[in-house]
Scaffold this active site. Structure first.
Site, PDB file in Angstrom:
ATOM      1  N   GLU A 111       0.813  -1.216   0.000  1.00 20.10           N
ATOM      2  CA  GLU A 111       0.000   0.000   0.000  1.00 20.10           C
ATOM      3  C   GLU A 111       0.850   1.271   0.000  1.00 20.10           C
ATOM      4  O   GLU A 111       0.467   2.284  -0.580  1.00 20.10           O
ATOM      5  CB  GLU A 111      -0.973  -0.036   1.187  1.00 20.10           C
ATOM      6  CG  GLU A 111      -2.014  -1.154   0.998  1.00 20.10           C
ATOM      7  CD  GLU A 111      -2.856  -1.387   2.232  1.00 20.10           C
ATOM      8  OE1 GLU A 111      -2.348  -2.016   3.181  1.00 20.10           O
ATOM      9  OE2 GLU A 111      -4.010  -0.938   2.260  1.00 20.10           O
TER      10      GLU A 111
ATOM     11  N   GLU B  75      -4.313  -9.134   3.831  1.00 23.04           N
ATOM     12  CA  GLU B  75      -4.925  -8.749   5.105  1.00 23.04           C
ATOM     13  C   GLU B  75      -6.136  -9.585   5.516  1.00 23.04           C
ATOM     14  O   GLU B  75      -6.386  -9.775   6.699  1.00 23.04           O
ATOM     15  CB  GLU B  75      -5.339  -7.273   5.071  1.00 23.04           C
ATOM     16  CG  GLU B  75      -4.188  -6.308   5.218  1.00 23.04           C
ATOM     17  CD  GLU B  75      -3.539  -5.917   3.903  1.00 23.04           C
ATOM     18  OE1 GLU B  75      -3.725  -6.646   2.898  1.00 23.04           O
ATOM     19  OE2 GLU B  75      -2.842  -4.896   3.873  1.00 23.04           O
TER      20      GLU B  75
END
Ligand SMILES: NC(=O)c1ccc[n+]([C@@H]2O[C@H](COP(=O)([O-])OP(=O)(O)OC[C@H]3O[C@@H](n4cnc5c(N)ncnc54)[C@H](O)[C@@H]3O)[C@@H](O)[C@H]2O)c1
Ligand SMILES: *[C@@H]1O[C@H](CO)[C@@H](O)[C@H](O)[C@H]1NC(C)=O
Ligand SMILES: *[C@@H]1O[C@H](CO)[C@@H](O)[C@H](O)[C@H]1NC(C)=O
Ligand SMILES: CC(=O)N[C@H]1CO[C@H](CO)[C@@H](O)[C@@H]1O
Length: 689
Positions: free
Chosen positions: A118, A138
């Site tokens: 990210e 995640e």
């Protein structure tokens, strides 16, 4: 290992490019310290007149493994005020990096996972090595990407691919990332940073586009198509993971960004992340993440400075179901193996089973023909001990017979070198008894695999009073190398998994004989998240085996075993489980199970013989009652296993339940009170919600 809090460094080159390096070994995870330092470095670089453009990279050939998972505990602990990661990232990644007035380029080697990827997505371009792993895993931890990934990834690769990557948690390699436009160019590890430098200057000079990922829309599919895709994804998720909410939250957040724009999407993501981080699912999955990595930490064994010895060759005795599975697992991980049988005929069928195991992997596309040949070439057959002189480890998997095993172990002592580890797969015979007639008791150890051994992920390592720490360390290491999760336990009937779970089937029989509905129990337990209910499991294992192992528990724990008459009665009628196509269910040619009305007859008869009566309360149990009545006895047994010192720590038992029985990992919660039934001194226990 020293515990550093992590940091970033800033170095400005003569070309006016600043290199920001993330440093937090071993995987450069993003702790709050790293994030704050990243923000400082970015602001410094943006503010300095001698800096024209910026490259972000990670130390030691790894970009970043993602958000520091050990910080989850701090966020979940309501008594301390921790920063909210989603909002922190909004501040740093979207407001500083992406919005920066100088170009940022990510130089990715090794891995860019979770928060690591990210950070890279917030940059204006990405250069990667061909072998780097890029992904957003995640969901495995019960949360969604919280550093902008839900908004950025779809804008680079499209909704369809982004959904797939996030829902499966599977990373892509650099090569594929390039074809997906997830990265802009590939470079070898040696040229990575210099390429990224050049790229950053090119952006500044407008020779290459200056792209703010969050504003990109060209890769997003048309809205109508997106709606279809999201609907399909929701249906799939509801079907495949009916007990999990966070995959649905992910889809909602992605949708929010497509409809209302990335800024709104980022805010929605940050809020959703914060909610999920505090969920029981996230707590459980984070606990499991650490528990799995903690099984190889054994006090006074792995902390006394010993190193695993190199195991160059392994012998497996017995080419039955178990032995051939163990041999398969070993050769798949490049261990040369001798498979020994009693005669040539048995040997050939043993080797045949190994071949079949491998072939099924080739058929499923999990293995190339080349790897098949290579694995098979590591397997040698034998019917005597002639070639055992240079074997470092023997795993015995012959039939359960004490005098036979004693004979084998004294033979092994004669033919194997004096350092050779002597492991047995026995589940019911005392290891001390097996080694009684040898002088090698310090190198005798149990290696209890689950069937099929090349598939099931758990390995129970059973030590005796005399097993040396070195031998335990060696087997822990082999266990990891053959991709099992090894758990070390002491000697007791059933070791960790079967011992904890004998009350599971027992409770089910007790309830059914007193009026509970048999198929409701299986249905409820499956819905809870077990791969199958207790009755379906009995059918799969087969009644013969069920009686044999059940007998062991009756013998050892007479005060808390319930002996059902249902199974013997069914056996009289040649019903013995799935293998006979009739057990608690009837099985068709495709092995599909369906309820069998005839079962009532056996239950009534058993009730009559045992002299028990129907308890009206038990005929209308709620789902919650059933779950508690089946699992609380399991939890209590786990407490006993811990209190007796059979297991080293509670989290090892959590892992045993998950890996050995398929207990749903997202239900293993923090359990902060002691079991009322048994005062075990522990704070973490297998618990049910
Ligand atoms: N942020 C996320 O959402 C997320 C989710 C899953 C995995 N990951 C990261 O991906 C890496 C690779 O995953 P894997 O399943 O192959 O694990 P792995 O066990 O192969 O990880 C490699 C190394 O990371 C170490 N590690 C474990 N927890 C860590 C932590 N909190 N901080 C820093 N290092 C840690 C491990 O001890 C191990 O040496 C993990 O270490 C983890 O940091 C991140
Ligand atoms: C167990 O093994 C011994 C020695 O090989 C053999 O004599 C005996 O018959 C076996 N017992 C059973 C029950 O198979
Ligand atoms: C191992 O466990 C079995 C079953 O409980 C028991 O009979 C045996 O005595 C134990 N051996 C040791 C060395 O504790
Ligand atoms: C506990 C265990 O794995 N026992 C197995 C040892 O190997 C024999 C022969 O393959 C099996 O029959 C046992 O079940």
């Amino acid at each position: 290992m020293k515990s550093s809090k992590g940091r970033t460094t800033l170095e400005v080159g003569a070309d006016g490019v600043a290199i920001i390096t993330i440093i937090n070994p071993p995987v450069n995870s993003l702790s709050f310290d790293v994030l704050n330092s990243l923000k400082d470095s970015c602001e410094q670089a943006l503010g300095r007149d001698d800096v024209k453009a910026i490259v972000v990279t990670g130390a030691q050939g790894k970009f970043s493994g993602g958000f520091d998972i050990s910080a989850f505990g701090k966020i979940q602990d309501k008594s301390v005020t921790a920063p909210k990661p989603g909002f922190v990232s909004l501040e740093i990644l979207s407001d500083v990096l992406a919005a920066g007035k100088k170009p940022f380029v990510a130089a990715i080697d090794g891995l860019a996972l979770g928060g690591g990827l990210e950070v890279a997505l917030a940059c204006h371009a990405r250069i990667s090595t061909p072998n780097a792993q890029l992904g957003l895993p995640e969901l495995q931890l019960g949360v969604i990407p919280g550093f902008g990934g839900t908004q950025a990834l779809p804008r680079l690769v499209g909704i369809a691919k982004a959904l797939e990557m996030m829902l499966t948690s599977k990373p892509v390699k650099g090569e594929e990332a390039l074809s997906l436009c997830l990265v802009d160019a590939l470079a070898s590890p040696n040229e990575l940073v210099s390429t990224a430098r050049r790229w950053a200057l090119d952006i500044l000079e407008r020779k290459r586009p200056w792209v703010i990922t969050y504003y990109k829309t060209d890769k997003l599919e048309p809205l109508g198509e997106v709606r279809e895709m999201l609907k399909f994804a929701r249906d799939q998720v509801r079907k495949r993971a009916p007990n999990l909410k966070h995959p649905l939250v992910l889809i909602d957040v992605i949708e929010g960004g497509v409809i209302s724009g990335a800024r709104a999407g980022l805010l929605k993501e940050a809020e959703a992340f914060q909610g999920l981080v505090e969920s029981d699912t996230c707590r459980s999955l984070v606990h499991i993440f650490f528990a799995q990595r903690g099984t190889t930490k054994v006090p006074r064994v792995t902390d006394v400075g010993l190193k695993p010895r190199k195991i160059k060759k392994v012998a497996v005795l017995g080419g039955g179901l178990m032995g051939s599975g163990i041999a398969t697992a070993l050769i798949l991980s490049n261990y040369p193996v001798i498979l020994k049988e009693v005669n040539d005929m048995f040997l050939q069928s043993g080797i045949g089973r190994v071949k079949a195991n491998l072939q099924s992997r080739v058929k499923k596309g999990k293995m190339s023909q080349e790897k098949f040949e290579k694995a098979l070439s590591l397997l040698k057959g034998a019917v005597d001990y002639e070639n055992f002189r240079d074997v470092d480890m023997v795993i015995e998997a012959v039939i359960e017979n004490v005098s036979l095993k004693q004979q084998i172990f004294s033979d092994l002592e004669k033919f194997c070198p004096s350092h050779c580890i002597l492991a047995s797969n026995t589940s019911t015979i005392d290891l001390d008894l097996i080694g009684e007639k040898t002088r090698s008791q310090d190198r005798i150890i149990g290696a209890h695999f689950f069937s099929p051994a090349h598939v099931m992920p758990l390995l129970e390592i059973v030590r005796t009073q005399k097993t040396s720490p070195q031998v335990i360390i060696d087997l822990l290491d082999v266990g990891k190398k053959i991709k099992k999760t090894p758990v070390m336990v002491g000697n007791c009937t059933g070791f960790a998994v079967n011992r904890m779970f004998f009350p599971y089937t027992q409770a089910a029989f007790l309830l059914v004989e007193r009026g509970a509905a048999i198929y409701q129990i299986d249905r409820v337990i499956t819905k809870f998240g077990m791969p199958m209910g207790p009755f379906r499991l009995c059918d799969l294992v087969g009644f013969g085996v069920a009686i044999a192992t059940g007998g062991q528990f009756v013998l050892n724990f007479p005060e808390r075993t319930y002996k059902t008459m249902v199974i013997p009665l069914m056996q009289e009628d040649k019903r013995a489980g799935e293998s006979t196509r009739r057990g608690f269910y009837a099985y068709d040619e495709k092995r599909k199970a369906s309820p069998d009305p005839e079962i009532k007859k056996y239950i009534d008869k058993a009730r009559e013989i045992s002299g028990v009566t129907i308890d009206p309360k038990l005929t209308k149990l709620s789902d919650k009652d059933i779950v508690e009545m089946i699992f609380f006895p399991v939890v209590n047994e786990a407490c006993r296993v811990l209190a007796e010192g059979i297991a080293v720590k509670a989290s090892d038992l959590d892992i045993s339940a998950v890996m050995g029985m398929g207990f749903p990992p997202y239900r293993v919660q923090l359990w902060n009170r002691q079991s009322p039934a048994y005062k075990a001194n522990t704070d973490l226990l297998l618990a049910v919600s």
